[in-house]
Write a protein that holds these residues in place. Structure first.
Motif, mmCIF file in Angstrom:
data_model
loop_
_atom_site.group_PDB
_atom_site.id
_atom_site.type_symbol
_atom_site.label_atom_id
_atom_site.label_comp_id
_atom_site.label_asym_id
_atom_site.label_seq_id
_atom_site.Cartn_x
_atom_site.Cartn_y
_atom_site.Cartn_z
ATOM 1 N N TYR A 1 43.919 49.223 36.680
ATOM 2 C CA TYR A 1 43.290 47.926 36.410
ATOM 3 C C TYR A 1 41.783 48.002 36.646
ATOM 4 O O TYR A 1 40.990 47.520 35.827
ATOM 5 C CB TYR A 1 43.904 46.849 37.309
ATOM 6 C CG TYR A 1 43.213 45.507 37.221
ATOM 7 C CD1 TYR A 1 43.554 44.594 36.231
ATOM 8 C CD2 TYR A 1 42.196 45.158 38.119
ATOM 9 C CE1 TYR A 1 42.915 43.361 36.133
ATOM 10 C CE2 TYR A 1 41.551 43.935 38.028
ATOM 11 C CZ TYR A 1 41.913 43.041 37.038
ATOM 12 O OH TYR A 1 41.264 41.832 36.951
ATOM 13 N N GLU A 2 41.386 48.609 37.755
ATOM 14 C CA GLU A 2 39.960 48.732 38.065
ATOM 15 C C GLU A 2 39.234 49.551 37.006
ATOM 16 O O GLU A 2 38.111 49.220 36.604
ATOM 17 C CB GLU A 2 39.766 49.384 39.438
ATOM 18 C CG GLU A 2 38.300 49.521 39.834
ATOM 19 C CD GLU A 2 38.115 50.105 41.219
ATOM 20 O OE1 GLU A 2 37.520 51.198 41.329
ATOM 21 O OE2 GLU A 2 38.572 49.456 42.189
ATOM 22 N N LYS B 1 47.140 47.514 39.593
ATOM 23 C CA LYS B 1 46.094 47.264 40.588
ATOM 24 C C LYS B 1 46.184 48.262 41.743
ATOM 25 O O LYS B 1 45.168 48.680 42.293
ATOM 26 C CB LYS B 1 46.195 45.828 41.114
ATOM 27 C CG LYS B 1 45.770 44.789 40.078
ATOM 28 C CD LYS B 1 45.799 43.371 40.641
ATOM 29 C CE LYS B 1 45.282 42.364 39.624
ATOM 30 N NZ LYS B 1 45.258 40.993 40.147
ATOM 31 N N TYR C 1 44.807 37.306 36.344
ATOM 32 C CA TYR C 1 44.331 38.687 36.175
ATOM 33 C C TYR C 1 42.815 38.753 35.984
ATOM 34 O O TYR C 1 42.230 39.829 35.968
ATOM 35 C CB TYR C 1 45.036 39.371 35.003
ATOM 36 C CG TYR C 1 44.668 38.838 33.631
ATOM 37 C CD1 TYR C 1 43.569 39.347 32.937
ATOM 38 C CD2 TYR C 1 45.419 37.843 33.023
ATOM 39 C CE1 TYR C 1 43.238 38.873 31.686
ATOM 40 C CE2 TYR C 1 45.098 37.371 31.764
ATOM 41 C CZ TYR C 1 43.997 37.883 31.101
ATOM 42 O OH TYR C 1 43.662 37.406 29.853
#
Length: 262
Positions: A248-249, A243, A121
C-alpha cells in the motif's frame, strides 16, 4: 493354433499396447489450473490521479486502479474495471451489474444507507480552484454569488450548493469542470484537493491555482452491495495485508510522492 488365430492374437496385443501407451500419455498431461474468479469493479475513470485512462496504452491507471488490482491479487481474483459516470456507480451496485466500486468515493451517512463501505483507504478534503490571475477569491466565503463548476453526484457538488446565491454548474467529469474554468464560464471549481492539485501540476500552474484551506476532511472507501457483506470483509482483510506488507505504501508513494499519513 492356426495362422489366422495367431495373426488375430498379435493384432489384439498390438491394439492393447497402443491403447495403454495412449492412456499413459494422457495421464502425463498437467492438470489445468482453475481460472481465477472475476471481481467486476466500477469506476469513474476521469478522476486523475485516482483513476484515468493512459493516452498511450489506453489502460485505466491511477492510485485506485493500482490499489484495487493489488487487492484483487491478494484475494486471488481477476479485477475487471468498468468505466461509468460517478453518479451511476451506486445504482450499478444496487442492480448487481458490478461487485464493487473504487472511485475516490467519500464515505457519507447518506451513501452508507445504500452500500457497504470498507474501512477508509485515503483521507482527502474539498478545495477550490480559480484561474491563476484571480486574486479576489481566497476563501469559500468569497464564493457567495459566484459561478461554481462541480462534478455531479460528488460531495463537492453538495457543499457548493450550500453556498449562498452561488450559481452551480454540474458536469459529468472533473476534466469538463476544469475546462469550463479555463474557458471563463465559471469563477471556480470545487472538488477534492488531490484531484485539484494533480490538474494544476499537469497544467504547469499556468492556468489555475488552489486557494484557501480545505473545506472538509473526508475518507474514501471501497463500496460493495448491501447484499455482499462477505465481499466487503474480504476486501478489508486484503487491504490490511497490503498495509502490513508495504505494498500500500509503495502505491501511495508512486502517485503522491510521499508516504501515507500514519
Amino acid at each position: 493354433m492356426s495362422k489366422k488365430l495367431i495373426a488375430l492374437s498379435v493384432l489384439v496385443m498390438f491394439v492393447l499396447a497402443f491403447g495403454l501407451a495412449g492412456c499413459g500419455q494422457q495421464s502425463a498431461k498437467p492438470a489445468e489450473q482453475p481460472k481465477p474468479k472475476v471481481l467486476k469493479v466500477g469506476s469513474d475513470t476521469a478522476f486523475a490521479p485516482f483513476e484515468f485512462q493512459d493516452e498511450k496504452s489506453k489502460e485505466y491507471v491511477g492510485f485506485d486502479m493500482d490499489l484495487i488490482k493489488a487487492i484483487g491479487k491478494q484475494m486471488g481474483m481477476e479485477v475487471q474495471v468498468q468505466s461509468m459516470n460517478f453518479d451511476g456507480l451506486i445504482p450499478a451496485l444496487e442492480a448487481g451489474n458490478i461487485d464493487a466500486t473504487i472511485s475516490a468515493m467519500t464515505i457519507t451517512d447518506e451513501r452508507a444507507k445504500k452500500v457497504n463501505f470498507t474501512k477508509p483507504y485515503y483521507k482527502s478534503g474539498l478545495s477550490m480552484v480559480v484561474k491563476a490571475d484571480n486574486n479576489t477569491l481566497k476563501t469559500f466565503k468569497d464564493l457567495e454569488g459566484k459561478r461554481i463548476a462541480v462534478q455531479i453526484g460528488t460531495t463537492g457538488a453538495d457543499e457548493a450548493k450550500k453556498i449562498k446565491d452561488a450559481k452551480i454548474r454540474e458536469f459529468n467529469t472533473a476534466p469538463e469542470a476544469f475546462m469550463e474554468l479555463k474557458a471563463g464560464g465559471v469563477d471556480a471549481v470545487v472538488n477534492d484537493l488531490p484531484v485539484n492539485e494533480y490538474y494544476i501540476a499537469q497544467a504547469g500552474g499556468k492556468d489555475a491555482k488552489t486557494v484557501g484551506e480545505p473545506l472538509t476532511s473526508e475518507d474514501y472507501g471501497i463500496a460493495t452491495s448491501k447484499k455482499s457483506t462477505e465481499l466487503a470483509d474480504k476486501i478489508n482483510k486484503a487491504l490490511e495485508e497490503l498495509k502490513k506488507n508495504g505494498e500500500y505504501e509503495k502505491i501511495y508513494v508512486k502517485w503522491f510522492g510521499k508516504k501515507p499519513p500514519q
